[in-house]
Write an enzyme that holds these catalytic residues in place. Structure first.
Site, PDB file in Angstrom:
ATOM      1  N   LYS A  20       1.046   9.681  -5.595  1.00 61.37           N
ATOM      2  CA  LYS A  20      -0.274   9.024  -5.514  1.00 61.37           C
ATOM      3  C   LYS A  20      -1.349   9.951  -5.759  1.00 61.37           C
ATOM      4  O   LYS A  20      -1.255  11.121  -5.425  1.00 61.37           O
ATOM      5  CB  LYS A  20      -0.090   8.581  -3.981  1.00 61.37           C
ATOM      6  CG  LYS A  20      -1.664   7.962  -3.629  1.00 61.37           C
ATOM      7  CD  LYS A  20      -1.530   7.718  -2.133  1.00 61.37           C
ATOM      8  CE  LYS A  20      -2.978   7.107  -1.602  1.00 61.37           C
ATOM      9  NZ  LYS A  20      -2.951   6.821  -0.332  1.00 61.37           N
TER      10      LYS A  20
ATOM     11  N   ASN B 200      -0.484   1.880  -5.819  1.00 60.37           N
ATOM     12  CA  ASN B 200      -0.427   3.091  -6.434  1.00 60.37           C
ATOM     13  C   ASN B 200       0.773   3.701  -6.040  1.00 60.37           C
ATOM     14  O   ASN B 200       1.732   2.969  -5.420  1.00 60.37           O
ATOM     15  CB  ASN B 200      -1.726   3.837  -5.941  1.00 60.37           C
ATOM     16  CG  ASN B 200      -1.810   3.978  -4.273  1.00 60.37           C
ATOM     17  OD1 ASN B 200      -3.057   3.507  -3.872  1.00 60.37           O
ATOM     18  ND2 ASN B 200      -0.902   4.544  -3.666  1.00 60.37           N
TER      19      ASN B 200
ATOM     20  N   CYS C 198      -6.370   3.527  -3.835  1.00 63.13           N
ATOM     21  CA  CYS C 198      -6.517   2.361  -3.204  1.00 63.13           C
ATOM     22  C   CYS C 198      -7.712   1.661  -3.882  1.00 63.13           C
ATOM     23  O   CYS C 198      -7.338   0.329  -4.422  1.00 63.13           O
ATOM     24  CB  CYS C 198      -6.511   2.293  -1.755  1.00 63.13           C
ATOM     25  SG  CYS C 198      -5.362   3.333  -0.896  1.00 63.13           S
TER      26      CYS C 198
ATOM     27  N   HIS D 122     -10.980  -2.566   1.755  1.00 64.59           N
ATOM     28  CA  HIS D 122     -11.035  -1.167   1.132  1.00 64.59           C
ATOM     29  C   HIS D 122     -12.070  -1.461  -0.045  1.00 64.59           C
ATOM     30  O   HIS D 122     -11.978  -0.825  -1.048  1.00 64.59           O
ATOM     31  CB  HIS D 122      -9.773  -0.584   0.793  1.00 64.59           C
ATOM     32  CG  HIS D 122     -10.114   1.059   0.623  1.00 64.59           C
ATOM     33  ND1 HIS D 122      -9.255   1.799   0.875  1.00 64.59           N
ATOM     34  CD2 HIS D 122     -11.269   1.879   1.130  1.00 64.59           C
ATOM     35  CE1 HIS D 122      -9.585   3.126   0.751  1.00 64.59           C
ATOM     36  NE2 HIS D 122     -10.802   3.105   1.204  1.00 64.59           N
TER      37      HIS D 122
ATOM     38  N   ASP E  77       0.859  -1.293  -0.082  1.00 59.27           N
ATOM     39  CA  ASP E  77       0.049  -0.126  -0.038  1.00 59.27           C
ATOM     40  C   ASP E  77       0.898   1.134   0.047  1.00 59.27           C
ATOM     41  O   ASP E  77       1.828   1.530   0.929  1.00 59.27           O
ATOM     42  CB  ASP E  77      -0.834   0.041   1.218  1.00 59.27           C
ATOM     43  CG  ASP E  77      -2.281   0.870   1.108  1.00 59.27           C
ATOM     44  OD1 ASP E  77      -2.241   1.765   0.116  1.00 59.27           O
ATOM     45  OD2 ASP E  77      -2.894   0.652   1.855  1.00 59.27           O
ATOM     46  N   ASP E  78       0.779   2.053  -1.063  1.00 58.86           N
ATOM     47  CA  ASP E  78       1.583   3.344  -1.137  1.00 58.86           C
ATOM     48  C   ASP E  78       2.923   3.301  -1.259  1.00 58.86           C
ATOM     49  O   ASP E  78       3.880   4.281  -0.997  1.00 58.86           O
ATOM     50  CB  ASP E  78       0.994   4.190   0.012  1.00 58.86           C
ATOM     51  CG  ASP E  78      -0.217   4.851  -0.154  1.00 58.86           C
ATOM     52  OD1 ASP E  78      -1.066   4.297  -0.904  1.00 58.86           O
ATOM     53  OD2 ASP E  78      -0.642   5.789   0.851  1.00 58.86           O
TER      54      ASP E  78
ATOM     55  N   HIS F 225       1.279   2.711   3.987  1.00 58.74           N
ATOM     56  CA  HIS F 225       0.266   3.696   3.940  1.00 58.74           C
ATOM     57  C   HIS F 225       0.562   4.293   5.418  1.00 58.74           C
ATOM     58  O   HIS F 225       1.126   3.614   6.289  1.00 58.74           O
ATOM     59  CB  HIS F 225      -1.127   3.164   3.932  1.00 58.74           C
ATOM     60  CG  HIS F 225      -2.247   4.008   3.713  1.00 58.74           C
ATOM     61  ND1 HIS F 225      -2.639   5.043   4.706  1.00 58.74           N
ATOM     62  CD2 HIS F 225      -2.944   4.464   2.618  1.00 58.74           C
ATOM     63  CE1 HIS F 225      -3.403   5.658   4.085  1.00 58.74           C
ATOM     64  NE2 HIS F 225      -3.607   5.340   2.871  1.00 58.74           N
TER      65      HIS F 225
ATOM     66  N   LYS G 140      -5.735  -5.643   4.145  1.00 58.08           N
ATOM     67  CA  LYS G 140      -6.782  -4.632   3.900  1.00 58.08           C
ATOM     68  C   LYS G 140      -7.714  -4.857   2.508  1.00 58.08           C
ATOM     69  O   LYS G 140      -7.354  -4.984   1.543  1.00 58.08           O
ATOM     70  CB  LYS G 140      -5.668  -3.130   3.470  1.00 58.08           C
ATOM     71  CG  LYS G 140      -6.485  -2.052   2.951  1.00 58.08           C
ATOM     72  CD  LYS G 140      -5.680  -0.787   2.732  1.00 58.08           C
ATOM     73  CE  LYS G 140      -6.476   0.182   2.098  1.00 58.08           C
ATOM     74  NZ  LYS G 140      -5.276   1.397   1.977  1.00 58.08           N
TER      75      LYS G 140
END
Length: 574
Positions: free
Chosen positions: A318, A301, A96, A152, A58-59, A242, A150
């Site tokens: 992002k 991302n 996300c 989401h 994530d990120d 993240h 996660k």
């Protein structure tokens, strides 16, 4: 003194000092690793469907992996990538929910109604229930399916939960942003709740455990309890890296020489995640899965540059449609790959994993219509040409329209005020407002006044609504060719028109106050049950429901206070 000196830099200065001269083809960063001459045995043949481990971070920024020249240590990821196939023409989505929805469905956002923003915790929204998901197709093929991490993709009713969308088990968070130790998530002032779930229940007992470790341990436990003779799919969607920037102290100590505090904490989180992947790989070998396994690694991302991430030397970050937002880190590691230890420049998009993995699993795709993804396994394993020639990055009709865009600027066929982006062959087109557009070198991510690095956007993007780049020759998006090649602009606008005709209406409902965790025992979770539906009509509560919520609210606040206090005493965190 150095800080004040840098504030006067412009992009011209950065270019003159060589900051934007990173060689895209530099051998030390992305080149093939020569195959061991002693390695003469061919890869194993598919005698049975392979075990599939899909790891999504994530990120994590494009620059934030060792083999892209990063200052962050990722020895496990570097080794897995070097021994497998690095995907250096791999695309994801800029935020996300869109990336996760396209992975799970194999469809562009415009075909699921999720083309605008993310699914927020209080929205009565989720991945459309009529979509047959990737884990559901793998279940049909005889796989045991598990998700860790996660989600989401919405949770307002139980039908939206991972365990109702194809996963046999689930341990993780439903929302997009939780504390790594307490698992609390605040969606605005005083709208806070606990978000760690085991199956469809709240996992209160797991509070205090660092999520990256917790998730890796769960994967090992799943592998230990399953038979390697039966195919398994594990989707590991790490919360890392993240925000919030949290890591065990020993990992931060490794980066004590980094002057940038955000980067230091972020680097620690990346290295911690790298070790978690090492433990997962070790478990695959220990319990007998590895020889018949496929490990896919992907980011969701681009990195958030104001929170420690780096997409250098790509443009943007992002949340943008510049390469820094949509070009991802990706690789495949598997003993089953026919041509290992190389870099692939085949065009691959996150929607491609759906048909690719279902095909690997010997599943049936004949009854799935309208997929936007392609089976890219021959391109990955054998080095064949990718069947993909274009990518619709997105069309978002709800995003703020560009001030200077118009139908006239779009040759009368497309309103260039609308945020959209598409790649066809070597050409990439952006319209509307693509988002923050500068290049940010590593180590200038925070602690600097923001005015100097906004220079490019102020001078170049102020009165524009159309950009065109030859992304193969110009991967950093330095040279806008929209005025020199109006023929290409028009051609790509026609492709946007084509895709837009197939789009379904945007699903982005207003937030529902019934979702407040105080009304749900102090935790985020489904609120739109049949019983509550009778009490919640037209945005108004019944007196009976209101009284129940007031009682719950006092209890959950007390519970939340003691839970946080206990966690802070138990955890060793910064």
């Amino acid at each position: 003194m150095a800080v004040y000196a840098l504030t006067g830099f412009s992009l011209v200065s950065l270019l003159s000092f060589g900051y934007l001269s990173w060689d895209w083809m530099k051998p030390s960063l992305v080149a093939d690793v020569a195959t061991d001459p002693m390695e003469k045995s061919p890869p194993p043949t598919f005698t049975r469907p392979p075990h599939i481990i899909f790891i999504l971070t994530d990120d994590q920024g494009y620059h934030d992996i060792g083999y892209h020249g990063s200052d962050i240590q990722t020895p496990t990821l570097d080794r897995l990538a070097a021994e497998g196939v690095k995907l250096e023409n791999y695309y994801i989505q800029p935020i996300c929910t869109p990336s996760r929805s396209q992975l799970i469905t194999g469809r562009y956002q415009i075909h699921t109604g999720l083309q605008h923003s993310i699914i927020r915790p209080r929205q009565p929204n989720c991945l459309p229930l009529d979509q047959v998901t990737l884990p559901q197709k793998l279940q049909e093929a005889g796989y045991s399916t598990h998700m860790v991490g996660k989600w989401h993709l919405g949770f307002y009713k139980k039908e939206c939960l991972p365990t109702r969308r194809g996963f046999d088990t689930f341990l993780g968070s439903l929302t997009g942003n939780v504390d790594y130790y307490t698992y609390d998530n605040c969606d605005g002032p005083d709208v806070c709740g606990y978000d760690l779930h085991e199956g469809e229940d709240v996992a209160w007992d797991q509070s205090g455990k660092y999520s990256t470790f917790l998730y890796a341990q769960r994967v090992s436990k799943i592998l230990a309890s399953h038979s390697p003779k039966e195919p398994i799919f594990i989707y590991v969607a790490f919360q890392a890296v993240h925000t919030p920037l949290q890591s065990p102290k020993e990992y931060i100590y490794r980066y004590r020489s980094m002057g940038n505090v955000a980067r230091r904490k972020y680097a620690a989180m990346v290295t911690c995640m790298d070790e978690a992947v090492k433990n997962i790989t070790w478990a695959l070998k220990k319990y007998g899965y590895y020889d018949n396994s496929v490990i896919v690694f992907s980011t969701d991302n681009g990195g958030q540059t104001f929170s420690g991430g780096s997409n250098w030397p790509l443009r943007g970050r992002k949340g943008t449609y510049w390469e820094g937002g949509v070009r991802g880190i990706g690789f495949v590691h598997s003993p089953l790959i026919k041509r290992k230890r190389r870099t692939s420049w085949a065009l691959v998009h996150i929607t491609d994993w759906y048909p690719t993995l279902v095909s690997l699993a010997r599943g049936n795709l004949s009854n799935v219509q309208g997929l936007d993804g392609y089976d890219v396994w021959p391109a990955i394993s054998e080095g064949k040409e990718s069947p993909r020639t274009e990518i619709l990055h997105n069309i978002d009709p709800l995003y703020n329209h560009a001030k200077y865009g118009s139908l006239e600027d779009g040759f009368g066929i497309w309103n260039t005020a609308v945020q959209a982006s598409i790649r066809v062959g070597e050409w990439k087109l952006l319209t509307g407002d693509p988002g923050y557009s500068d290049w940010i070198p590593p180590q200038t991510l925070t602690n600097f006044p923001g005015s100097w690095w906004n220079l490019e956007r102020l001078t170049d993007g102020l009165r524009k609504s159309v950009w065109l780049f030859n992304i193969t020759a110009d991967p950093y998006e330095r040279y806008d060719l929209s005025e020199q090649r109006p023929d290409v602009v028009r051609s790509l606008l026609m492709r946007l028109v084509h895709y837009n005709r197939t789009a379904i209406p945007v699903r982005y409902p207003a937030e529902n106050p019934r979702a407040h965790p105080d009304f749900n025992g102090g935790a985020w979770g489904p609120w739109a049950t049949e019983d509550e539906g009778e009490e919640w009509e037209g945005g108004r509560e019944s007196p009976k429901s209101r009284n129940k919520k007031k009682k719950k609210c006092k209890i959950c606040k007390l519970r939340s206070f003691f839970r946080k206090l206990n966690t802070r005493l138990m955890s060793n965190r910064i």
